[in-house]
Design an enzyme around this catalytic site. Structure first.
Site, PDB file in Angstrom:
ATOM      1  N   MET A 112      -8.013  74.243 -38.009  1.00  0.00           N
ATOM      2  CA  MET A 112      -7.395  73.697 -39.219  1.00  0.00           C
ATOM      3  C   MET A 112      -7.605  72.186 -39.211  1.00  0.00           C
ATOM      4  SD  MET A 112      -6.256  76.138 -41.126  1.00  0.00           S
ATOM      5  CE  MET A 112      -5.709  74.980 -42.393  1.00  0.00           C
TER       6      MET A 112
ATOM      7  N   HIS B  18     -13.699  82.807 -49.046  1.00  0.00           N
ATOM      8  CA  HIS B  18     -12.500  82.604 -48.225  1.00  0.00           C
ATOM      9  C   HIS B  18     -11.247  82.852 -49.070  1.00  0.00           C
ATOM     10  CE1 HIS B  18     -10.442  80.594 -44.787  1.00  0.00           C
ATOM     11  NE2 HIS B  18      -9.648  80.054 -45.699  1.00  0.00           N
TER      12      HIS B  18
ATOM     13  N   HIS C   1      -7.902  84.660 -44.520  1.00  0.00           N
ATOM     14  CA  HIS C   1      -7.156  83.756 -43.637  1.00  0.00           C
ATOM     15  C   HIS C   1      -5.667  84.032 -43.824  1.00  0.00           C
ATOM     16  CE1 HIS C   1      -6.166  79.192 -42.804  1.00  0.00           C
ATOM     17  NE2 HIS C   1      -5.654  80.002 -41.894  1.00  0.00           N
TER      18      HIS C   1
ATOM     19  N   MET D 114      -2.116  83.270 -43.355  1.00  0.00           N
ATOM     20  CA  MET D 114      -1.081  82.293 -42.984  1.00  0.00           C
ATOM     21  C   MET D 114       0.259  82.985 -43.183  1.00  0.00           C
ATOM     22  SD  MET D 114      -2.895  78.985 -44.662  1.00  0.00           S
ATOM     23  CE  MET D 114      -3.952  80.017 -45.650  1.00  0.00           C
TER      24      MET D 114
ATOM     25  N   MET E 245      -0.722  83.445 -48.035  1.00  0.00           N
ATOM     26  CA  MET E 245       0.450  82.678 -47.574  1.00  0.00           C
ATOM     27  C   MET E 245       1.726  83.439 -47.911  1.00  0.00           C
ATOM     28  SD  MET E 245      -0.644  78.918 -48.891  1.00  0.00           S
ATOM     29  CE  MET E 245      -2.327  78.302 -48.700  1.00  0.00           C
TER      30      MET E 245
ATOM     31  N   SER F 272     -13.229  78.464 -50.976  1.00  0.00           N
ATOM     32  CA  SER F 272     -11.873  79.015 -50.915  1.00  0.00           C
ATOM     33  C   SER F 272     -11.335  79.199 -52.323  1.00  0.00           C
ATOM     34  CB  SER F 272     -10.947  78.072 -50.146  1.00  0.00           C
ATOM     35  OG  SER F 272      -9.600  78.458 -50.379  1.00  0.00           O
TER      36      SER F 272
END
Ligand code: DX5
Ligand code: ZN
Length: 221
Positions: free
Chosen positions: A141, A34, A70, A72, A38, A9
């Protein structure tokens, strides 16, 4: 048999040397990178967006890698097009981030990407089993989303095992948060197949060596 993979990540990387750090872990064998997006709403921090995906696409794709993004963010279905255009290969949306999860997953597939569904530690596996036809992988998660460097929540291991039991052997299960050689091993034994690791790799003095250690612990290719 599914491939077992470790996905470094970049949230934990040094953004002043991002390309170089991604090359380091790819040279060590990583093929899934990854990217944590956010929005300051779904989770408190603001991180990065499609611009960074676009700047990594060539470097990652020319090494036969994929960008695992990902999201978020609230209402992720509104962001699918821009991440697809930027070069994402898979997009993960959170069950908790929209009332239209099935629609969001369908939009991801229609954009030609693999669709991932993520659930927070407080969300039971049973909530998403009915959506199994609509996602390509389920992301468990293993910390609360929003920050790198948190400790793996130990009850996650039993949750991953429950996912594997309910979803059968073929669905990929991704774990994200607090993954290092010590926590990757039990998660692998429970049935996880994709292991996101941020600080245990990029926080280490030698990210390539740290990548190999996490990969060895979970039996990654
Ligand atoms: C957390 C992110 C993770 C994060 C993991 O919200 O989804 O991907 O980068 O970081 P570590 O491996 O440091 O827990
Ligand atoms: Zn993540």
């Amino acid at each position: 048999m599914q491939d077992i993979r470790v996905a470094p990540s970049i949230l934990a990387s040094d953004f002043a040397r991002l390309g170089e750090q991604v090359e380091q872990v790819m040279d060590a064998g990583a093929r899934v990178i990854h990217v944590d997006v956010m929005d300051g709403h779904f989770v408190p921090p603001i991180s990065i967006g499609p611009l960074i995906v676009g700047s990594l696409r060539e470097l990652v794709h020319e090494r036969d890698g994929v960008l695992d993004v990902h999201l978020m963010v609230e209402r992720p279905e509104r962001r699918v097009e821009e991440f697809a255009a930027a070069g994402a290969d898979s997009l993960t949306v959170h069950w908790e981030a929209t009332p239209h999860v099935h629609y969001a997953l369908t939009a991801v597939r229609e954009a030609g990407l693999d669709a991932g569904l993520a659930i927070n530690p407080a969300t039971p596996v049973e909530a998403v089993v009915g959506l199994a036809e609509a996602f390509d992988y389920l992301l468990c998660m293993t910390v609360n989303p929003g920050w790198g460097g948190q400790a793996y929540i130990d009850t996650s291991t039993a949750k991953v095992a429950r996912m594997r039991e309910l979803l059968g052997p073929d669905v990929a299960i991704e774990v994200d948060g607090g993954i290092d050689p010590a926590t990757a091993a039990p998660a692998a034994a429970a049935g996880a197949t994709l292991f996101v690791a941020g600080s245990s790799i990029f926080g280490a003095p030698d990210p390539a060596q740290a990548y190999r250690e996490v990969a060895a612990a979970c039996g990654a290719v």
